[in-house]
Design a protein around this motif. Sequence first.
Motif, PDB file in Angstrom:
ATOM      1  N   GLN A 405       0.815  -1.223   0.000  1.00 24.46           N
ATOM      2  CA  GLN A 405       0.000   0.000   0.000  1.00 24.46           C
ATOM      3  C   GLN A 405       0.845   1.268   0.000  1.00 24.46           C
ATOM      4  OE1 GLN A 405      -2.423  -0.536   3.488  1.00 24.46           O
ATOM      5  NE2 GLN A 405      -3.558  -2.273   2.619  1.00 24.46           N
ATOM      6  N   THR A 406       1.946   1.277   0.779  1.00 26.65           N
ATOM      7  CA  THR A 406       2.715   2.507   0.971  1.00 26.65           C
ATOM      8  C   THR A 406       3.953   2.599   0.094  1.00 26.65           C
ATOM      9  OG1 THR A 406       4.084   1.571   2.741  1.00 26.65           O
ATOM     10  CG2 THR A 406       1.961   2.552   3.377  1.00 26.65           C
ATOM     11  N   LYS A 407       4.410   1.448  -0.415  1.00 23.92           N
ATOM     12  CA  LYS A 407       5.665   1.377  -1.184  1.00 23.92           C
ATOM     13  C   LYS A 407       6.860   1.828  -0.347  1.00 23.92           C
ATOM     14  CE  LYS A 407       2.928   0.360  -4.552  1.00 23.92           C
ATOM     15  NZ  LYS A 407       2.643  -1.060  -4.856  1.00 23.92           N
ATOM     16  N   LYS A 408       6.754   1.630   0.971  1.00 23.74           N
ATOM     17  CA  LYS A 408       7.821   2.036   1.874  1.00 23.74           C
ATOM     18  C   LYS A 408       8.205   0.871   2.780  1.00 23.74           C
ATOM     19  CE  LYS A 408       6.413   6.919   2.067  1.00 23.74           C
ATOM     20  NZ  LYS A 408       5.973   8.027   2.947  1.00 23.74           N
ATOM     21  N   LEU A 409       9.460   0.931   3.250  1.00 21.43           N
ATOM     22  CA  LEU A 409       9.963  -0.049   4.193  1.00 21.43           C
ATOM     23  C   LEU A 409      11.019   0.647   5.018  1.00 21.43           C
ATOM     24  CD1 LEU A 409      10.907  -3.730   3.477  1.00 21.43           C
ATOM     25  CD2 LEU A 409      12.583  -2.239   4.567  1.00 21.43           C
ATOM     26  N   SER A 410      11.052   0.375   6.311  1.00 21.65           N
ATOM     27  CA  SER A 410      12.041   1.041   7.149  1.00 21.65           C
ATOM     28  C   SER A 410      12.438   0.127   8.303  1.00 21.65           C
ATOM     29  CB  SER A 410      11.488   2.367   7.703  1.00 21.65           C
ATOM     30  OG  SER A 410      10.354   2.126   8.505  1.00 21.65           O
TER      31      SER A 410
END
Length: 449
Positions: A405-410
């Motif tokens: 959904q966010t196209k993010k990873l941290s």
Amino acid sequence: MELNLRKFFRASNPAKTLDVADPEDRQYYINFSDVRGGKLIGQIARTISRLSPESPTCQLFTGHIGSGKSTELLRLKAELEVEGFHVVYFESSKDLDMADVDITDILLAIARQVSESIERMNIQLKPTGFKTLLQGVMNVLNTQIDVKGELILPGLDISGGSDGEFSLALGIGQLTAKAKDSRDLRSLLRQYLEPRTNNILEAINQELLIPAVAQLQRRGKAGLVVIVDNLDRIMSSKSATGRPQPEYLFIDRGDQLNQLQCHVVYTIPLGLIFSSDLGRLTNRFGSDPKALPMVPVQFPDGNPCHPGIERLRQMVMVRAFPDIDTAGYAPFVPQIFDAPDTLDRLCTVSGGHVRSLLVLLYSCLQQEDPPIPRDVLENVIRQRRHQLLLAIESEEWGLLRHVAQTKKLSGLTEYQTLLRSLWVFEYRHNKDYWFDINPVLAQAPELEN
């Protein structure tokens, strides 16, 4: 032009690393740099050959296992050799146990590889201090081993002969080969070497690297470059200090890895990019790590990335027909696939992960001769999806849905869970960076819940 099936099958082997210095391998090489967001290898080469040819540099390179790092590093080797440098490239996993690595292991592996390469050029060095160090190691180990009565070192004798007959490469090689196969021996070796790490560094620099560079330059070489591949495979098991191995080696002890008096390129685990110690890592080595992303096949908004897909098409077709112009492959597609859409499906479902694409292609060729039918490819994809799904636990689906959904990873935790398992890929195109689900998993019903 007719397809040579056996040659195509060999060229599609995902276990083979292309070496662009080899004329046959060079036919299969596709340069993805312009669709991966930057010429990373060009930046490393420029730093060495143009910006700092006479002063040692130390640079870090990382990325997914299977993303093509080794192929790119071998291209770097070839480019630097054209610029006149003597380049020593080696796969550290052949010398080291990736589950148990210490700083002295890496330093000795570098010393062995450089001395072996220099000896092949008939450059004679006199590493008297190194010889004394190795004799001390053997004296201590033989005493300890005799007491324990458990370990032996058959055939290892570095004490005899004159300095001219002593081979540093052979001495280190025999010792480290034994140590790789025995945890007990590694422990004894480290007890002796660890307090002498600075002495080892001084011996490597003063008796090996600095004299080797001087003699290489007298022969017309621009300098010495050491490329240490496969250190990205170091496992995250705890070191003796309690710190995970990657953090211990490259952050806690990174200043020692940065002291070698020649140009060095280290591969490092991708997880260090997601560590809270990234700032310390950068400070230790004086530059940001270069991270090789996937070849983009889809933008964050879901639209296809046509330039990336086109390069992957070329990669597949040149494996089948290495003599064709990469831009003129279209007439040959019917010999390999039942339809152009089947080729596109293969490229997009790989997620731009080079080895994954070859794994899928290789599996198809194992099942049926070309032209590969779409149903064979879909069956291979289902098998691959099933293999990935077996390892995903219920709480991890929440992380995957969040990335989708966010196209993010941290954070290091999400890296360890998602990226190392090849469930999520990293992309870069122009100025944009994003993460996305491995397309093989994209159709899993659990992502929709």
